[in-house]
Structure formats: structure tokens, C-alpha cells
Design a protein around this motif. Structure first.
Motif, PDB file in Angstrom:
ATOM      1  N   VAL A  33      40.245  34.249  45.820  1.00  0.00           N
ATOM      2  CA  VAL A  33      40.251  35.718  45.906  1.00  0.00           C
ATOM      3  C   VAL A  33      38.609  35.949  46.067  1.00  0.00           C
ATOM      4  O   VAL A  33      37.798  35.064  45.969  1.00  0.00           O
ATOM      5  CB  VAL A  33      40.594  36.353  44.499  1.00  0.00           C
ATOM      6  N   SER A  34      38.303  37.252  46.405  1.00  0.00           N
ATOM      7  CA  SER A  34      36.771  37.414  46.614  1.00  0.00           C
ATOM      8  C   SER A  34      36.318  38.105  45.098  1.00  0.00           C
ATOM      9  O   SER A  34      36.932  38.749  44.570  1.00  0.00           O
ATOM     10  CB  SER A  34      36.655  38.490  47.721  1.00  0.00           C
ATOM     11  N   ILE A  35      35.210  37.897  44.949  1.00  0.00           N
ATOM     12  CA  ILE A  35      34.510  38.220  43.781  1.00  0.00           C
ATOM     13  C   ILE A  35      33.120  38.900  44.271  1.00  0.00           C
ATOM     14  O   ILE A  35      32.385  38.471  44.940  1.00  0.00           O
ATOM     15  CB  ILE A  35      34.076  37.280  42.890  1.00  0.00           C
ATOM     16  N   GLU A  50      30.180  39.212  48.483  1.00  0.00           N
ATOM     17  CA  GLU A  50      31.009  38.591  47.746  1.00  0.00           C
ATOM     18  C   GLU A  50      30.846  37.344  47.978  1.00  0.00           C
ATOM     19  O   GLU A  50      30.552  36.562  48.985  1.00  0.00           O
ATOM     20  CB  GLU A  50      32.540  39.226  48.624  1.00  0.00           C
ATOM     21  N   ARG A 104      46.708  37.516  43.590  1.00  0.00           N
ATOM     22  CA  ARG A 104      45.329  37.562  43.871  1.00  0.00           C
ATOM     23  C   ARG A 104      44.514  38.728  43.401  1.00  0.00           C
ATOM     24  O   ARG A 104      43.758  38.595  42.497  1.00  0.00           O
ATOM     25  CB  ARG A 104      45.029  37.536  45.445  1.00  0.00           C
ATOM     26  N   ALA A 105      45.368  39.863  43.313  1.00  0.00           N
ATOM     27  CA  ALA A 105      44.670  41.031  42.866  1.00  0.00           C
ATOM     28  C   ALA A 105      44.487  40.876  41.271  1.00  0.00           C
ATOM     29  O   ALA A 105      43.558  41.288  40.811  1.00  0.00           O
ATOM     30  CB  ALA A 105      45.579  42.131  43.356  1.00  0.00           C
ATOM     31  N   ARG A 159      41.753  38.459  40.354  1.00  0.00           N
ATOM     32  CA  ARG A 159      40.639  39.084  40.594  1.00  0.00           C
ATOM     33  C   ARG A 159      40.052  39.926  39.541  1.00  0.00           C
ATOM     34  O   ARG A 159      39.307  39.936  38.921  1.00  0.00           O
ATOM     35  CB  ARG A 159      40.765  39.632  41.882  1.00  0.00           C
ATOM     36  N   CYS A 186      36.203  32.830  44.809  1.00  0.00           N
ATOM     37  CA  CYS A 186      36.521  32.110  43.674  1.00  0.00           C
ATOM     38  C   CYS A 186      37.912  31.718  44.040  1.00  0.00           C
ATOM     39  O   CYS A 186      38.955  32.235  44.499  1.00  0.00           O
ATOM     40  CB  CYS A 186      36.606  33.242  42.616  1.00  0.00           C
ATOM     41  N   ASP A 216      43.611  40.105  52.447  1.00  0.00           N
ATOM     42  CA  ASP A 216      43.015  39.018  51.402  1.00  0.00           C
ATOM     43  C   ASP A 216      42.020  38.100  51.981  1.00  0.00           C
ATOM     44  O   ASP A 216      42.069  37.023  51.847  1.00  0.00           O
ATOM     45  CB  ASP A 216      44.098  38.365  50.626  1.00  0.00           C
ATOM     46  N   ILE A 247      37.731  37.369  52.483  1.00  0.00           N
ATOM     47  CA  ILE A 247      36.595  37.468  51.804  1.00  0.00           C
ATOM     48  C   ILE A 247      35.451  37.491  52.694  1.00  0.00           C
ATOM     49  O   ILE A 247      35.321  36.807  53.670  1.00  0.00           O
ATOM     50  CB  ILE A 247      36.100  36.049  50.840  1.00  0.00           C
ATOM     51  N   LEU A 283      37.209  39.576  36.522  1.00  0.00           N
ATOM     52  CA  LEU A 283      36.010  40.569  36.454  1.00  0.00           C
ATOM     53  C   LEU A 283      36.005  41.227  35.198  1.00  0.00           C
ATOM     54  O   LEU A 283      34.935  41.528  34.698  1.00  0.00           O
ATOM     55  CB  LEU A 283      36.279  41.828  37.477  1.00  0.00           C
TER      56      LEU A 283
END
Ligand code: AMP
Ligand code: DBH
Length: 542
Positions: free
Chosen positions: A463-465, A472, A528-529, A532, A475, A433, A435, A536
Motif C-alpha cells: 500500500v501507499s503511505i 507517498e 489494501r485499504a 493502510r 509499505c 492501487d 503508489i 495510519l
């Protein structure tokens, strides 16, 4: 003091020596040798200073004596936080020569991270420059460090040292220097990007690291006639060793330091010094490609541009190739060891679409499923690596070692890759997890821990966006408590935490709660998943 160790089982060590990978070379010995062979050749260029190999060697000898005269003892660790200035080299080679062990920090690190490196490595000294290119005053950091790190005995400053020891003042001290180190001993501690929690320390030996850049030189075409532009921070493993400034110095080539990696700073240096090779993270490569169209400077001397640290998409690779007058070489590496390169004479589709293959015939690469079983050839799986320059363990971190290495010594890279029929790796994603923000790896957990220290934060998930420019971005989803904090105020508050700026969330989203399942709480990973995916979907809809 916890001893520094990096040991391969004897049968592996014997094999790596027999194959000629580990040749018993050391950092002080190779610099001495280059200085003897080509004393008048320029080794390092920074600003208006040009040091020959003889001068660099001489400065390193004097720095070594100065460190020991100060009371540092061989084996002591020294956290080094220097940007792209010539003193990076006199300091680091001075430390090697004195049998001291550099711990490499990045200029962007702040008190929280530096105090962690000092504590984890039990460092005796901190060595920094008076100011960074951004104007940051490292003496202020040093004052905080003094208070936070009781074991720290010395602070050494390049430039105006104020109440600390001046690096220049060490020049002229006398001390007996030790003989060359054991090539199998730990030469320095590199830092991991911190995929879970805080950064871990990576012990690299003279033997293993020198092999990695000597072999990289071969693969990247670096010779004594090369001119390497170090545009990324010199302390980072990529510009240090792939093939990097260390590869360049090993070859007797010239290292040119760019204080910052922007085209404005780099292009005039490429023109003036006839730079032949450099390395960049993908967003910077795209910036260079864009700038090249209208550049006033002649950058035609550039033969090879390495791009790595984060995934370069085929589309981005095409743009780089179209705009820059050189060969693109993708590099997928890690400070823990394994480095993959596309080769200079690979067909275009390999260069554009893959992250290349390992340096060494003895790099063992496994691609496995959740159970640790090899996946069918060509399928994506977790990348495990073992070999002559991949570590067998982190320093002083049993928990991380239990997690990050298999019982038979493979490093769990955390990357998800597949292998093409031609044997090249394609990075597909990752297990952890963290980024990857423009090549900086940031642990979600670490950022969450900082947010949780805020009185008005009840809970946080980071989380990564995907981001068009950075690859990335970070966020943070935050559940407030008490007075509802504003997103901008939370970001500003994060900046007061004494952490690297690249860890401050790019985006903060306040939410009422996190999802739970009928069975109760879900795992952090699952949470987190889901967050995210939700963001999105919303962005896609909006
Ligand atoms: P570290 O372990 O902190 O040195 O970071 C190394 C990690 O950076 C790798 O495990 C990858 O996740 C990532 N990385 C480095 N180079 C590339 C690349 N060319 N493409 C994709 N990911 C990369
Ligand atoms: O991202 C990295 O750490 C990295 C990328 C390319 C690296 O350590 C390297 C090459 O050696």
C-alpha cells in the motif's frame, strides 16, 4: 512482429488535421529543418560537450546509417536506456532517422523490467551506456538480457562496449537512409508507470506528440532563446515533452543536461548556461527551494519552473514560490497523453491551488462517477480523457485496453479530480492501487508478486503511505511462513530481484494474518485499504 498502431477514428483524425494540430511534421524533418535554420546554435550541452544543431543533426544521420549497417531494419524496436548524456539525442534522433522505434526505459530500470520491455515490444536491440551516474554497469544487465531475451539481436553500448557493439563504432558505417516516416505512424513507445501489474507500452505518433510539445512551448513561453535544463531523467515523458527537451529542440532552443537533479549539480549549470526553464517533481522542487536560500550560485536567469508528476500541495507550492525567483507552473500530465498546465499569467490562487487545465481546446475531459455518469460540476470524480494527443490504446495488451479505455475511446486516467469554477483541475486522489513515490508510479500488484516469490512469504499486500518528503512511500504487509524473515533482509532480497530500486518497499510490516469478513476473503483492494487505514491510525496514535 505485432504491428505498431495508434489510430484515431477517421472523423477525429480529420478534425485534428483541419484544426492545425497535426501538421504532418516528423522528428527527422524538424531536426533537419532546425539544423538548416540555425546550424551554429547550441542544441545540447552535457558535461563539457556542446553540440550545435548542425552537429547533432550530423551525428544523428551517422548513427542512423550505423544502425542500419548493423542489420537493423526500419520498423525494428530498440530499447534505449540512456541517462542525461548528449548521446541520448544522437541515438534517439538516429533511430528516428533510420525508421527505427525507440522504447524508452529509465536508467533506474533493471533486468526484470528491461526484459519485459524487450519481450513486450519484440525489440531487436538494446542500447545503453556503459555505466550510470550511480556506477551501475549496464553491460552486466545486457549479459543477463542476452540470456533472458532470445529474440534480441544486438546490444549497443555507449562507452567501453566490452564484447558488445560500440555506439561510437557505428560512426563511419554507410547505409542508404529511408525517406521521412509517415507522420501518422508510431514514432516511439513510451512506458506507463504501471498502475496494475507490469508497465504497459504507449505508442505515440509523430503527429500527436509533436503537437503536444509545440502547444506546450506556447503555454510555457519556450522560444528559440530559451535554455531548458533537463534535470529529471531524459526518457521520462514529463522532461521529454512538457515542454521538455523535445519542445526545446523543436523551438531551436538549448537543452542543458544535468546528470542528476540535485541543487549541487543543477545550480552551477543554471548559472553557467543562463537556464530559463526547468521541470521537477514536488520533492525536488522543495529541495531546490530549500537550497536556494543559501545557494552560492546565481539562479536568477530561471523564469519558469514546472512542477508535476505528483501532487504539489498548496503549502508546498507556497514554499516554492517564496524561495525561487521564477514563475511556478503546475503540470499534471501522463505519458498516455492529456497534459494540464496552470498558465503563466494565472492568478496566484490558481497557480498555488490547482493543477491547471488541458493544452488543447479539443481535449475532451469527463469527470464521472462509478457508473460512468458525469458528476455534478465541481464534485470529485474519475477523470476520463480523449483528444488529439491522448492514445486510444496500449501496444499489445488487449486486457489493459479493455480496462483502461471506454467503448467510445476515452482513456481512464485512474485519477480522481474536481474542476473549479474557473475550469482548472484539482487532483484529489486516484482509483487504482498504485503508489506515486516522488513521481514514480509503482504498481502494488507488481511489488506483491515479487514478495510472493520469497520462500518465507506466505502472502503480501502493498500500500501507499503518505510521506512528508516523497509524497507517498511504499509499505508492504507480509505474512511470513517457515523461518520468519526480517524486514531488512526482505528489502535486501528485493534488491537482488533485478528491479528498479524505487520499487523496493520503504517499510515492511510483518503481520500474522490479513482480515477476512464473515463471508470469507475480501478483495485485494479492500484489503489494501484496510491495512493502510490501520497503519495510519497506529502511526497517528503513536
Ligand atoms: P503515467 O501514466 O505513468 O505517465 O503517470 C501519470 C500519472 O501521474 C497521472 O495519471 C497522475 O496520477 C500522476 N500525476 C502526474 N502529474 C501530477 C500532478 N501534477 N498532480 C498529481 N498527480 C500527477
Ligand atoms: O507524471 C507524468 O507522467 C507526467 C507529469 C507531467 C507527464 O507524463 C507529463 C507531465 O507529460
Amino acid at each position: 512482429m505485432i504491428p505498431l498502431r495508434q489510430e484515431w477514428p477517421p472523423e477525429f483524425a480529420a478534425r485534428y488535421r483541419a484544426a492545425g494540430y497535426w501538421r504532418g511534421e516528423t522528428f527527422p524533418a524538424f531536426l533537419r529543418q532546425r539544423a538548416a535554420e540555425r546550424p551554429g546554435a547550441v542544441a545540447v550541452v552535457g558535461g563539457d560537450r556542446r553540440w550545435t544543431y548542425a552537429e547533432l543533426h550530423e551525428r544523428a544521420e551517422r548513427a542512423a546509417a550505423g544502425f542500419l549497417a548493423l542489420g537493423l531494419r526500419p520498423g525494428d524496436r530498440v530499447v534505449v536506456q540512456l541517462g542525461n548524456i548528449p548521446e541520448f539525442f544522437s541515438a534517439v534522433f538516429g533511430l528516428f532517422r533510420a525508421g527505427l522505434v525507440p522504447v524508452y526505459a529509465l536508467p533506474a530500470h533493471r533486468l526484470t523490467e528491461i526484459a519485459h520491455f524487450v519481450a513486450k515490444s519484440e525489440a531487436a536491440a538494446y542500447l545503453a551506456a556503459e555505466r550510470g551516474t550511480d556506477g551501475f554497469d549496464y553491460r552486466t544487465l545486457a549479459r543477463g538480457l542476452r540470456a533472458a531475451s532470445p529474440g534480441l539481436r544486438h546490444v549497443i553500448i555507449v562507452g567501453d562496449a566490452a564484447e558488445f557493439t560500440g555506439f561510437d563504432a557505428l560512426d563511419g558505417c554507410r547505409a542508404a537512409l529511408p525517406g521521412d516516416p509517415d507522420p501518422a505512424s508510431v514514432a516511439f513507445l513510451q512506458i506507463s508507470g504501471g498502475t496494475t501489474g507490469l508497465s504497459k507500452l504507449i505508442p505515440r505518433t509523430h503527429d500527436d506528440y509533436i503537437y503536444s510539445f509545440r502547444a506546450s512551448n506556447e503555454i510555457c513561453g519556450v522560444t528559440g532563446d530559451s535554455v531548458f535544463l533537463c534535470a529529471l531523467p531524459a526518457a521520462h515523458n514529463f522532461p521529454m515533452s512538457s515542454p521538455g527537451h523535445m519542445g526545446a529542440l523543436y523551438a531551436g532552443a538549448r537543452v542543458v543536461l544535468s546528470p542528476v537533479p540535485s541543487p549541487d549539480a543543477a545550480f552551477p549549470l543554471i548559472e553557467r548556461e543562463r537556464v530559463t526553464i526547468s521541470g521537477l517533481v514536488p520533492p525536488l522542487a522543495l529541495l531546490w527551494a530549500q537550497a536556494a536560500a543559501t545557494a552560492k550560485h546565481d539562479i536568477s536567469s530561471l523564469k519558469v519552473l514546472l512542477v508535476g508528476g505528483a501532487k504539489l500541495t498548496p503549502e508546498a507550492a507556497r514554499r516554492v514560490v517564496a524561495a525561487l525567483p521564477c514563475t511556478l507552473q503546475q503540470v499534471f500530465g501522463m505519458a498516455e497523453g492529456l497534459v494540464n498546465y496552470t498558465r503563466l499569467n494565472d492568478p496566484e490562487e490558481v497557480i498555488l491551488e490547482t493543477q491547471g487545465r488541458p493544452i488543447s481546446p479539443d481535449d475532451e475531459v469527463l469527470i464521472v462517477d462509478d457508473m460512468g455518469e458525469p458528476v455534478p460540476e465541481g464534485e470529485p470524480g474519475y477523470l476520463l480523457a480523449r483528444g488529439p494527443y491522448t492514445i486510444r490504446g496500449y501496444h499489445n495488451d488487449e486486457a489493459a485496453n479493455a480496462r483502461s479505455f471506454t467503448p467510445d475511446g476515452f482513456y481512464r486516467t485512474g485519477d480522481i479530480v474536481r474542476r473549479t469554477p474557473g475550469g482548472n483541475l484539482v487532483v484529489q486522489g486516484r482509483a487504482g492501487d498504485h503508489i506515486n513515490r516522488a513521481g514514480e508510479k509503482i504498481s502494488a500488484e507488481e511489488v506483491e508478486d515479487h514478495l510472493l516469490a520469497h520462500p518465507n512469504v506466505f502472502d503480501a499486500a502493498v500500500v501507499s503511505i503518505p510521506d512528508e518528503f516523497l509524497g507517498e512511500r511504499i509499505c508492504a504487509f507480509v505474512i511470513p511462513q517457515g523461518d520468519r524473515p526480517r524486514a531488512v533482509a526482505l528489502k535486501a532480497w528485493m534488491r537482488t530481484r533485478g528491479i528498479a530500486d524505487f520499487k523496493v518497499p520503504d517499510q515492511v510490516v510483518l503481520v500474522d494474518g490479513f482480515e477476512t469478513t464473515a463471508a470469507g476473503k475480501i478483495s485485494r483492494k479492500e484489503l489494501r485499504a484496510r491495512l493502510r487505514a490501520r497503519l495510519l491510525a497506529e502511526e497517528g496514535a503513536g
